[in-house]
Design a protein around this motif. Sequence first.
Motif, PDB file in Angstrom:
ATOM      1  N   LEU A 156       0.914  -0.902  -0.132  1.00 13.60           N
ATOM      2  CA  LEU A 156      -0.379   0.166   0.209  1.00 13.60           C
ATOM      3  C   LEU A 156       0.945   1.341  -0.104  1.00 13.60           C
ATOM      4  CD1 LEU A 156      -2.987  -1.123   2.200  1.00 13.60           C
ATOM      5  CD2 LEU A 156      -2.547  -1.034  -0.061  1.00 13.60           C
ATOM      6  N   SER A 157       2.558   1.394  -0.211  1.00 11.18           N
ATOM      7  CA  SER A 157       2.920   2.059  -0.626  1.00 11.18           C
ATOM      8  C   SER A 157       3.187   2.695   0.996  1.00 11.18           C
ATOM      9  CB  SER A 157       2.517   3.637  -1.544  1.00 11.18           C
ATOM     10  OG  SER A 157       2.521   2.548  -3.026  1.00 11.18           O
ATOM     11  N   MET A 158       3.102   2.296   1.795  1.00 12.25           N
ATOM     12  CA  MET A 158       2.983   2.916   3.008  1.00 12.25           C
ATOM     13  C   MET A 158       4.422   3.006   3.691  1.00 12.25           C
ATOM     14  SD  MET A 158      -0.697   1.576   4.914  1.00 12.25           S
ATOM     15  CE  MET A 158      -0.982   2.676   6.269  1.00 12.25           C
ATOM     16  N   VAL A 159       5.022   2.410   3.337  1.00 17.91           N
ATOM     17  CA  VAL A 159       6.976   2.140   4.150  1.00 17.91           C
ATOM     18  C   VAL A 159       7.753   2.942   2.836  1.00 17.91           C
ATOM     19  CG1 VAL A 159       8.600   0.579   4.906  1.00 17.91           C
ATOM     20  CG2 VAL A 159       6.263   0.322   4.626  1.00 17.91           C
ATOM     21  N   TYR A 160       8.272   3.822   3.608  1.00 19.66           N
ATOM     22  CA  TYR A 160       9.098   4.845   2.863  1.00 19.66           C
ATOM     23  C   TYR A 160      10.731   4.856   3.640  1.00 19.66           C
ATOM     24  CZ  TYR A 160       5.339   5.972  -0.085  1.00 19.66           C
ATOM     25  OH  TYR A 160       3.967   6.303  -0.848  1.00 19.66           O
ATOM     26  N   ASP A 161      11.223   3.527   4.115  1.00 22.82           N
ATOM     27  CA  ASP A 161      12.125   3.976   4.896  1.00 22.82           C
ATOM     28  C   ASP A 161      13.059   4.944   4.134  1.00 22.82           C
ATOM     29  OD1 ASP A 161      14.224   3.065   6.428  1.00 22.82           O
ATOM     30  OD2 ASP A 161      15.462   1.941   5.440  1.00 22.82           O
ATOM     31  N   GLY A 162      13.096   6.006   5.488  1.00 20.49           N
ATOM     32  CA  GLY A 162      14.673   7.400   5.361  1.00 20.49           C
ATOM     33  C   GLY A 162      13.703   8.361   4.612  1.00 20.49           C
ATOM     34  N   GLN A 163      12.346   8.222   4.191  1.00 14.08           N
ATOM     35  CA  GLN A 163      12.268   9.641   3.621  1.00 14.08           C
ATOM     36  C   GLN A 163      11.396  10.714   4.747  1.00 14.08           C
ATOM     37  OE1 GLN A 163       8.891   8.739   1.077  1.00 14.08           O
ATOM     38  NE2 GLN A 163       7.861  10.555   1.616  1.00 14.08           N
ATOM     39  N   ALA A 164      11.678  11.684   4.904  1.00 13.81           N
ATOM     40  CA  ALA A 164      11.382  12.398   5.833  1.00 13.81           C
ATOM     41  C   ALA A 164      10.105  13.069   4.972  1.00 13.81           C
ATOM     42  CB  ALA A 164      12.158  14.543   5.414  1.00 13.81           C
ATOM     43  N   LEU A 165       9.194  13.528   6.432  1.00 16.04           N
ATOM     44  CA  LEU A 165       7.953  13.845   6.158  1.00 16.04           C
ATOM     45  C   LEU A 165       7.800  15.047   5.929  1.00 16.04           C
ATOM     46  CD1 LEU A 165       6.706  11.251   8.837  1.00 16.04           C
ATOM     47  CD2 LEU A 165       6.490  11.068   5.833  1.00 16.04           C
ATOM     48  N   ASP A 166       6.497  15.862   5.239  1.00 18.44           N
ATOM     49  CA  ASP A 166       6.387  17.187   5.327  1.00 18.44           C
ATOM     50  C   ASP A 166       5.612  17.562   6.958  1.00 18.44           C
ATOM     51  OD1 ASP A 166       6.926  20.207   4.778  1.00 18.44           O
ATOM     52  OD2 ASP A 166       5.158  19.359   3.052  1.00 18.44           O
ATOM     53  N   VAL A 167       5.845  17.696   8.478  1.00 20.59           N
ATOM     54  CA  VAL A 167       5.448  17.400   9.272  1.00 20.59           C
ATOM     55  C   VAL A 167       5.942  18.338  10.117  1.00 20.59           C
ATOM     56  CG1 VAL A 167       3.926  16.529  11.151  1.00 20.59           C
ATOM     57  CG2 VAL A 167       3.579  15.339   8.324  1.00 20.59           C
ATOM     58  N   ILE A 168       5.734  19.379  10.832  1.00 19.83           N
ATOM     59  CA  ILE A 168       6.215  19.849  11.598  1.00 19.83           C
ATOM     60  C   ILE A 168       6.272  19.168  13.406  1.00 19.83           C
ATOM     61  CG2 ILE A 168       6.125  22.118  12.996  1.00 19.83           C
ATOM     62  CD1 ILE A 168       5.598  23.562  10.914  1.00 19.83           C
ATOM     63  N   CYS A 169       6.960  19.018  14.149  1.00 18.08           N
ATOM     64  CA  CYS A 169       6.522  18.344  14.956  1.00 18.08           C
ATOM     65  C   CYS A 169       5.716  18.995  16.165  1.00 18.08           C
ATOM     66  CB  CYS A 169       7.976  17.409  15.685  1.00 18.08           C
ATOM     67  SG  CYS A 169       7.613  17.014  17.051  1.00 18.08           S
ATOM     68  N   PRO A 170       5.199  18.732  16.973  1.00 15.13           N
ATOM     69  CA  PRO A 170       4.510  19.872  17.537  1.00 15.13           C
ATOM     70  C   PRO A 170       5.443  19.749  18.966  1.00 15.13           C
ATOM     71  CG  PRO A 170       2.969  17.398  17.785  1.00 15.13           C
ATOM     72  CD  PRO A 170       4.136  17.024  16.690  1.00 15.13           C
ATOM     73  N   TRP A 171       6.264  18.928  19.159  1.00 19.66           N
ATOM     74  CA  TRP A 171       7.831  18.666  20.684  1.00 19.66           C
ATOM     75  C   TRP A 171       8.198  18.819  20.713  1.00 19.66           C
ATOM     76  CZ3 TRP A 171       4.310  14.512  19.820  1.00 19.66           C
ATOM     77  CH2 TRP A 171       2.729  13.779  19.448  1.00 19.66           C
ATOM     78  N   CYS A 172       8.435  19.769  19.284  1.00 14.66           N
ATOM     79  CA  CYS A 172      10.629  19.776  19.318  1.00 14.66           C
ATOM     80  C   CYS A 172      10.569  20.857  18.801  1.00 14.66           C
ATOM     81  CB  CYS A 172      10.523  18.920  17.510  1.00 14.66           C
ATOM     82  SG  CYS A 172      11.619  18.600  17.293  1.00 14.66           S
ATOM     83  N   ARG A 173      11.635  20.957  19.231  1.00 12.81           N
ATOM     84  CA  ARG A 173      12.512  22.834  18.882  1.00 12.81           C
ATOM     85  C   ARG A 173      13.733  23.092  18.374  1.00 12.81           C
ATOM     86  NH1 ARG A 173      11.265  25.971  23.030  1.00 12.81           N
ATOM     87  NH2 ARG A 173      12.869  27.965  22.242  1.00 12.81           N
ATOM     88  N   GLY A 174      12.875  21.819  17.119  1.00 10.94           N
ATOM     89  CA  GLY A 174      13.552  21.414  15.240  1.00 10.94           C
ATOM     90  C   GLY A 174      15.628  20.946  16.319  1.00 10.94           C
ATOM     91  N   VAL A 175      16.203  21.199  15.093  1.00  8.55           N
ATOM     92  CA  VAL A 175      17.255  20.828  15.132  1.00  8.55           C
ATOM     93  C   VAL A 175      18.628  21.304  16.245  1.00  8.55           C
ATOM     94  CG1 VAL A 175      17.210  20.311  12.413  1.00  8.55           C
ATOM     95  CG2 VAL A 175      17.882  22.195  13.171  1.00  8.55           C
ATOM     96  N   THR A 176      18.522  22.694  16.882  1.00  4.70           N
ATOM     97  CA  THR A 176      18.828  23.120  17.799  1.00  4.70           C
ATOM     98  C   THR A 176      17.802  23.647  19.323  1.00  4.70           C
ATOM     99  OG1 THR A 176      19.201  25.243  17.190  1.00  4.70           O
ATOM    100  CG2 THR A 176      21.012  23.901  16.065  1.00  4.70           C
ATOM    101  N   PRO A 177      18.578  23.103  19.749  1.00  2.00           N
ATOM    102  CA  PRO A 177      17.798  23.892  20.992  1.00  2.00           C
ATOM    103  C   PRO A 177      17.272  25.437  20.916  1.00  2.00           C
ATOM    104  CG  PRO A 177      20.056  22.844  22.416  1.00  2.00           C
ATOM    105  CD  PRO A 177      20.610  22.821  20.875  1.00  2.00           C
ATOM    106  N   GLU A 178      18.091  26.084  19.848  1.00  4.57           N
ATOM    107  CA  GLU A 178      18.108  27.331  19.685  1.00  4.57           C
ATOM    108  C   GLU A 178      16.164  27.592  18.900  1.00  4.57           C
ATOM    109  OE1 GLU A 178      20.452  27.024  19.472  1.00  4.57           O
ATOM    110  OE2 GLU A 178      20.734  27.132  21.433  1.00  4.57           O
ATOM    111  N   THR A 179      16.053  26.504  18.321  1.00  7.10           N
ATOM    112  CA  THR A 179      15.316  26.464  17.188  1.00  7.10           C
ATOM    113  C   THR A 179      13.509  27.271  17.651  1.00  7.10           C
ATOM    114  OG1 THR A 179      16.055  24.696  16.073  1.00  7.10           O
ATOM    115  CG2 THR A 179      14.012  25.918  15.217  1.00  7.10           C
ATOM    116  N   PRO A 180      13.232  27.825  17.391  1.00  7.27           N
ATOM    117  CA  PRO A 180      11.741  28.024  17.611  1.00  7.27           C
ATOM    118  C   PRO A 180      10.568  26.811  18.075  1.00  7.27           C
ATOM    119  CG  PRO A 180      11.435  29.858  16.590  1.00  7.27           C
ATOM    120  CD  PRO A 180      13.044  28.791  16.272  1.00  7.27           C
ATOM    121  N   ALA A 181      10.033  25.957  18.807  1.00  4.05           N
ATOM    122  CA  ALA A 181       9.144  25.427  19.071  1.00  4.05           C
ATOM    123  C   ALA A 181       8.521  24.903  17.694  1.00  4.05           C
ATOM    124  CB  ALA A 181       8.112  24.894  20.375  1.00  4.05           C
ATOM    125  N   GLY A 182       8.195  23.556  17.376  1.00  2.47           N
ATOM    126  CA  GLY A 182       7.240  23.394  16.746  1.00  2.47           C
ATOM    127  C   GLY A 182       7.800  23.851  14.411  1.00  2.47           C
ATOM    128  N   GLY A 183       9.659  24.367  15.063  1.00  5.74           N
ATOM    129  CA  GLY A 183       9.998  25.365  13.779  1.00  5.74           C
ATOM    130  C   GLY A 183      10.538  24.586  12.009  1.00  5.74           C
TER     131      GLY A 183
END
Length: 236
Positions: A147-174
């Motif tokens: 069903l094409s539901m497996v994409y190993d390594g594929q980045a998702l175009d979704v902003i993580c609601p609990w994440c400060r991004g790639v660094t601690p200085e990135t705004p929440a969900g940034g």
Amino acid sequence: MTLTAVVADLDWLVEYWPDLVEARLPMATPRPWRQQALSDRARDERDHQARIERDERSHLAIGESPAPVDVAILQTVLDVLVRADDLAAALAAPTLCPTLPPPGFGDLDARPYLAYAAARLHELGDEWADWAEPVVHRMYEQVARALSMVYDGQALDVICPWCRGVTPETPAGGATTWSVVTLPGDQVAIVCSGVCEPPQREVGTWWGGRPCWPMPDWERLAKRLRTNETRGTIGS
């Protein structure tokens, strides 16, 4: 693997089974990857399967189209149907339950066997869940890939609601920090690669110190994202 996780995989298979059966037909929603060109032999096999389909219509069949079927999808349907029947039969004896009759000629519905297996595992407990896990995981992996539901390594175009991004200085969900990863044991999951600290109740599990959501958690995760979008809140 716990009993809850194995049964969740079986429930997932029951839910997506109609999508798999429909996907074998050309009028189904196209899969996102490009179909490979068929050789003359493969095309003949595909057309032969189509003739069989027309002669063996089941209650899950879609219409009466003479169009050929997707041979790879049909093979997945048949493989999983056999595995589900075998699993249900194996779990009947230890629970002293009657064995389900095998699929009839042209019957493509694996859901009764999947639901039966889930019910028997509830009766037998965690020890039998460990025994059943490889078979169940193999089935859900087959269906997910079909069903094409497996994409190993594929980045998702979704902003993580609990994440400060790639660094601690990135705004929440940034930042978009989620990707699909195949973990050891062929377990498919979404993993966040950012500076992420979700509440414990929101995390499926952890992998390499990162929050991780195996495939059975995806529906719950999607509902959480939709709730955040509706409320316009992040990280609550």
